[in-house]
Design an enzyme around this catalytic site. Sequence first.
Site: not given
Length: 329
Positions: A63, A132
């Site tokens: 990321e 998540h």
Amino acid sequence: MAGPVRMTYREACRQAIRDALNTDDRTFVMGEDVAKYGGCYAVTKGLLEEFGPERIVDTPLAENGITGIGIGAAMAGLRPILEIMTCNFSLLALDQILNNAATISHMSGGQFAVPLVVRMATGGGRQLAAQHSHSLEGWYAHIPGLKVLAPGTVEDARHMLAAALADPNPVLIFEHIVLYNAEEDLDPAVTAVDIGRAKVRRPGQDVSLVTYGNSLPKCIAAADALAKDGIDAEVVDLRVLRPLDFATIAESVARTHRCVIVDEGWKSGSISAEVAARLADDSLYDLDAPIRRVCSREVPVPYAAHMEEATLPRIDDVVATTRALVRPS
């Protein structure tokens, strides 16, 4: 003129990306599994075949690298659309988002712009466990230099991206995972939405339900249930978390004189806390009752379905909290 078009939230996101790619050759999509796999939530499915690997770009699981490349590309004149699989993973790119994207324009005295859009999934409700399922958009709404959007309707999912790409500064779009399958009739006459203002989704006169994202349909359902008890709830969709449109919130509370804030984030240091503080600062004398908040329990979101459901704000929680505020025993 053609009539309304039935569309899912997922398809609305895809159509928005397709329009952007067709409209501006500088636009490209980059992220993990966005190309061959079609996106973790199938938003970019089919776009690789349509636009090719130079514009739909698969990346490694990195990321910080994805975001750093996106920032450089934006500064060089391109219009990147980055996809981060879940907002939990965006913490790996927090240095790039906070210390680079949000600050470069200010630190350069406006000499450089970062017209970057970062899309990320947010929220719980799909049994994806703690890494998540969290709602971290409130953290990013704390950061000057960013615009933070939270589309809670198919219409906003369809049209917010174009406005975000037109912004010279970085824009983060938080798409709730539960909303991807939601369906709505789109009015073809609507071709743009305002990414600077909140919107009243349901007018009312007894209490304001202030919310965003996946809590919006919950508040609409709660308002319908409360109407059967004779309680007329107004629902305000924040939809833009930074800059926060406090004027619309204040106008609603001035009409209803009561407020319940529904936020899937944790109560401590949340968007709900910011809204409550601003109401206390500037709208205290419009309130006839204390401000109430319905938020997620202050624990990591559990995996087990019954525990996850108990952790997140529920329609029944909104109804009970609102009923007790409007009609205290």
